[in-house]
Design a protein around this motif. Sequence first.
Motif, mmCIF file in Angstrom:
data_model
loop_
_atom_site.group_PDB
_atom_site.id
_atom_site.type_symbol
_atom_site.label_atom_id
_atom_site.label_comp_id
_atom_site.label_asym_id
_atom_site.label_seq_id
_atom_site.Cartn_x
_atom_site.Cartn_y
_atom_site.Cartn_z
ATOM 1 N N GLN A 182 14.639 -67.903 -15.326
ATOM 2 C CA GLN A 182 14.636 -67.257 -16.644
ATOM 3 C C GLN A 182 15.992 -67.410 -17.324
ATOM 4 O O GLN A 182 16.066 -67.635 -18.530
ATOM 5 C CB GLN A 182 14.294 -65.772 -16.509
ATOM 6 N N LYS A 215 16.365 -70.906 -18.664
ATOM 7 C CA LYS A 215 15.545 -71.068 -19.862
ATOM 8 C C LYS A 215 16.215 -70.406 -21.072
ATOM 9 O O LYS A 215 16.269 -70.986 -22.157
ATOM 10 C CB LYS A 215 14.161 -70.460 -19.630
ATOM 11 N N ALA A 216 16.750 -69.195 -20.878
ATOM 12 C CA ALA A 216 17.429 -68.488 -21.976
ATOM 13 C C ALA A 216 18.667 -69.257 -22.426
ATOM 14 O O ALA A 216 18.937 -69.354 -23.626
ATOM 15 C CB ALA A 216 17.808 -67.076 -21.537
ATOM 16 N N ASN A 228 19.100 -72.447 -22.270
ATOM 17 C CA ASN A 228 18.658 -73.645 -22.994
ATOM 18 C C ASN A 228 18.166 -73.310 -24.393
ATOM 19 O O ASN A 228 18.400 -74.063 -25.328
ATOM 20 C CB ASN A 228 17.557 -74.373 -22.218
ATOM 21 N N VAL A 229 17.471 -72.180 -24.514
ATOM 22 C CA VAL A 229 16.929 -71.782 -25.821
ATOM 23 C C VAL A 229 18.036 -71.315 -26.757
ATOM 24 O O VAL A 229 17.997 -71.577 -27.954
ATOM 25 C CB VAL A 229 15.863 -70.676 -25.644
ATOM 26 N N TYR A 230 19.035 -70.622 -26.203
ATOM 27 C CA TYR A 230 20.136 -70.076 -27.010
ATOM 28 C C TYR A 230 21.463 -70.711 -26.581
ATOM 29 O O TYR A 230 22.137 -70.200 -25.693
ATOM 30 C CB TYR A 230 20.207 -68.554 -26.856
ATOM 31 N N LYS A 272 24.858 -69.672 -23.890
ATOM 32 C CA LYS A 272 25.407 -70.512 -22.821
ATOM 33 C C LYS A 272 26.920 -70.631 -22.958
ATOM 34 O O LYS A 272 27.653 -70.538 -21.976
ATOM 35 C CB LYS A 272 24.761 -71.891 -22.829
#
Length: 170
Positions: free
Chosen positions: A62, A65-66, A68-70, A74
């Motif tokens: 998770q 994924k977070a 990569n999305v935001y 990162k």
Amino acid sequence: MYKKIKEKGYEGSSSLVRNFIDEFRKGKGNELGILKEKVLRRTLISLLYKEIDSVKDITKKQLDKALNVYPELKIIYDIAKDFKALLFSKREFDLESWMERAKTLNIKELNSFISGIKRDLEAVKSSIKYGFSNGLAEGTVNKIKVIKRIMYGRCSFEMLRKKVLLQNFN
């Protein structure tokens, strides 16, 4: 929003878009096949100062994924982890390069943090270099303040002294 969707080629009515958004907001996104997982903001924030293994509300998958999305998350996550590693590395000379790298991100809160570090740079470098902590003294002072608040205006200094000494034996 309807105008933007229409520009992309949508041919349905605005009421269908409104209904879709209402269903999505009511939490029916999973039924529509859109929302898969939900990670709380406080969980992501706790990852800035805790390891992922000690945070129970999120998995490594998770988190990836977070991140990569935001991409902004990162960046912040990486800079916070680098600072934590710097604190425990005993290499105080790396602090200034970290501050320069963090300053280039141009994040208001991070810049404020860096300004605070610069105000007391020698103390921060010393805290990185040496493993000493005043945590024990701070904890004792905090206990004394709690006892004082509980006793407020009711007893003498002698009674406070006895209560503090009694607490240290418990």
